[in-house]
Design a protein around this motif. Structure first.
Motif, PDB file in Angstrom:
ATOM      1  N   SER A  69       6.848  -4.328  -3.853  1.00  0.00           N
ATOM      2  CA  SER A  69       6.729  -3.397  -2.730  1.00  0.00           C
ATOM      3  C   SER A  69       7.802  -3.676  -1.681  1.00  0.00           C
ATOM      4  O   SER A  69       8.368  -4.772  -1.620  1.00  0.00           O
ATOM      5  CB  SER A  69       5.355  -3.547  -2.082  1.00  0.00           C
ATOM      6  OG  SER A  69       5.239  -4.818  -1.461  1.00  0.00           O
ATOM      7  N   GLU A  89       2.060  -8.382  -7.731  1.00  0.00           N
ATOM      8  CA  GLU A  89       3.318  -7.701  -8.017  1.00  0.00           C
ATOM      9  C   GLU A  89       4.156  -8.532  -8.983  1.00  0.00           C
ATOM     10  O   GLU A  89       3.869  -9.703  -9.223  1.00  0.00           O
ATOM     11  CB  GLU A  89       4.103  -7.481  -6.708  1.00  0.00           C
ATOM     12  CG  GLU A  89       3.376  -6.590  -5.735  1.00  0.00           C
ATOM     13  CD  GLU A  89       4.115  -6.408  -4.418  1.00  0.00           C
ATOM     14  OE1 GLU A  89       3.638  -5.617  -3.618  1.00  0.00           O
ATOM     15  OE2 GLU A  89       5.157  -7.061  -4.184  1.00  0.00           O
ATOM     16  N   THR A 112       9.179   4.016  -3.391  1.00  0.00           N
ATOM     17  CA  THR A 112       7.750   3.725  -3.535  1.00  0.00           C
ATOM     18  C   THR A 112       6.917   4.788  -2.820  1.00  0.00           C
ATOM     19  O   THR A 112       7.440   5.579  -2.031  1.00  0.00           O
ATOM     20  CB  THR A 112       7.401   2.343  -2.956  1.00  0.00           C
ATOM     21  OG1 THR A 112       7.649   2.356  -1.546  1.00  0.00           O
ATOM     22  CG2 THR A 112       8.188   1.235  -3.619  1.00  0.00           C
ATOM     23  N   THR A 120       2.883  -0.817  -1.153  1.00  0.00           N
ATOM     24  CA  THR A 120       2.535  -0.610  -2.554  1.00  0.00           C
ATOM     25  C   THR A 120       3.789  -0.667  -3.414  1.00  0.00           C
ATOM     26  O   THR A 120       4.871  -0.325  -2.955  1.00  0.00           O
ATOM     27  CB  THR A 120       1.818   0.747  -2.771  1.00  0.00           C
ATOM     28  OG1 THR A 120       1.505   0.877  -4.148  1.00  0.00           O
ATOM     29  CG2 THR A 120       2.661   1.925  -2.317  1.00  0.00           C
ATOM     30  N   SER A 121       3.599  -1.094  -4.641  1.00  0.00           N
ATOM     31  CA  SER A 121       4.710  -1.092  -5.587  1.00  0.00           C
ATOM     32  C   SER A 121       4.665   0.144  -6.485  1.00  0.00           C
ATOM     33  O   SER A 121       5.503   0.307  -7.356  1.00  0.00           O
ATOM     34  CB  SER A 121       4.705  -2.372  -6.433  1.00  0.00           C
ATOM     35  OG  SER A 121       3.491  -2.475  -7.147  1.00  0.00           O
ATOM     36  N   GLN A 122       3.696   1.044  -6.243  1.00  0.00           N
ATOM     37  CA  GLN A 122       3.593   2.272  -7.023  1.00  0.00           C
ATOM     38  C   GLN A 122       4.762   3.202  -6.698  1.00  0.00           C
ATOM     39  O   GLN A 122       5.054   3.434  -5.528  1.00  0.00           O
ATOM     40  CB  GLN A 122       2.277   3.001  -6.723  1.00  0.00           C
ATOM     41  CG  GLN A 122       1.069   2.327  -7.288  1.00  0.00           C
ATOM     42  CD  GLN A 122       1.078   2.333  -8.809  1.00  0.00           C
ATOM     43  OE1 GLN A 122       1.416   3.322  -9.446  1.00  0.00           O
ATOM     44  NE2 GLN A 122       0.709   1.215  -9.388  1.00  0.00           N
ATOM     45  N   ASN A 134       1.338   6.485   6.199  1.00  0.00           N
ATOM     46  CA  ASN A 134       1.110   5.221   6.897  1.00  0.00           C
ATOM     47  C   ASN A 134       0.314   5.485   8.171  1.00  0.00           C
ATOM     48  O   ASN A 134       0.473   6.535   8.786  1.00  0.00           O
ATOM     49  CB  ASN A 134       2.438   4.579   7.289  1.00  0.00           C
ATOM     50  CG  ASN A 134       3.287   4.293   6.089  1.00  0.00           C
ATOM     51  OD1 ASN A 134       2.759   3.951   5.038  1.00  0.00           O
ATOM     52  ND2 ASN A 134       4.585   4.434   6.225  1.00  0.00           N
TER      53      ASN A 134
END
Length: 163
Positions: free
Chosen positions: A43, A117, A131, A136-138, A148
């Protein structure tokens, strides 16, 4: 898409400052993560923590310089030069220098593991991607942008670290 052309993580995140000076700047895009050379994802928040590790080392330089200026004791100057030499040496295979490996091992990797992660074992082979949000790393393409909370971290910020 501009991100598809970017191959290097450092195109988005940097920490800079002169050794021993009281300021450092970190350029940070809070919607850019990266795919690691081990096949995982990190992320933007993990990246910011990594850059904070560089800032902490810069702070150590500054503290040693201040002690030297206050006391004129040569041992502080020697410690500052030793730290500079140690961090700038290129003895860590796969990393730009020892500082990159140190920050990766002591800040980035432990945080990434706590967050579930991916980790990286080299500065090479990491690719930037957009991202869904800063924490998030999605990828954005999978889940779309995540809103946010107001005032948390604005997209693309420059942090100025005053020591």
């Amino acid at each position: 898409d501009q991100l598809k052309d970017q191959q290097n993580f450092s195109d988005f995140i940097t920490t800079g400052g002169l050794v021993g000076e009281p300021h450092a700047s970190t350029g940070y895009n809070d919607m850019i993560g990266f795919e690691t050379n081990t096949g995982g994802r990190q992320s933007p928040a993990t990246t910011l923590l990594h850059e904070g590790g560089h800032a902490k080392i810069a702070l150590e330089y500054y503290k040693l310089r201040q002690k030297y200026e206050e006391t004129k004791d040569e041992r502080y100057l020697d410690q500052m030069m030793e730290l500079s030499y140690k961090m700038s040496a290129r003895e860590s295979p796969g990393f730009l220098d020892n500082e990159e490996q140190f920050v990766n091992s002591n800040y980035e990797t432990p945080h990434a593991q706590r967050m579930g992660e991916g980790i990286r074992t080299s500065d090479h082979g990491n690719r930037a991607y957009q991202t869904a949000g800063p924490f998030t790393s999605q990828p954005a393409s999978v889940v779309g942008p995540i809103q946010n909370p107001p005032g948390v971290i604005p997209p693309s910020v420059w942090l100025r670290i005053n020591r």
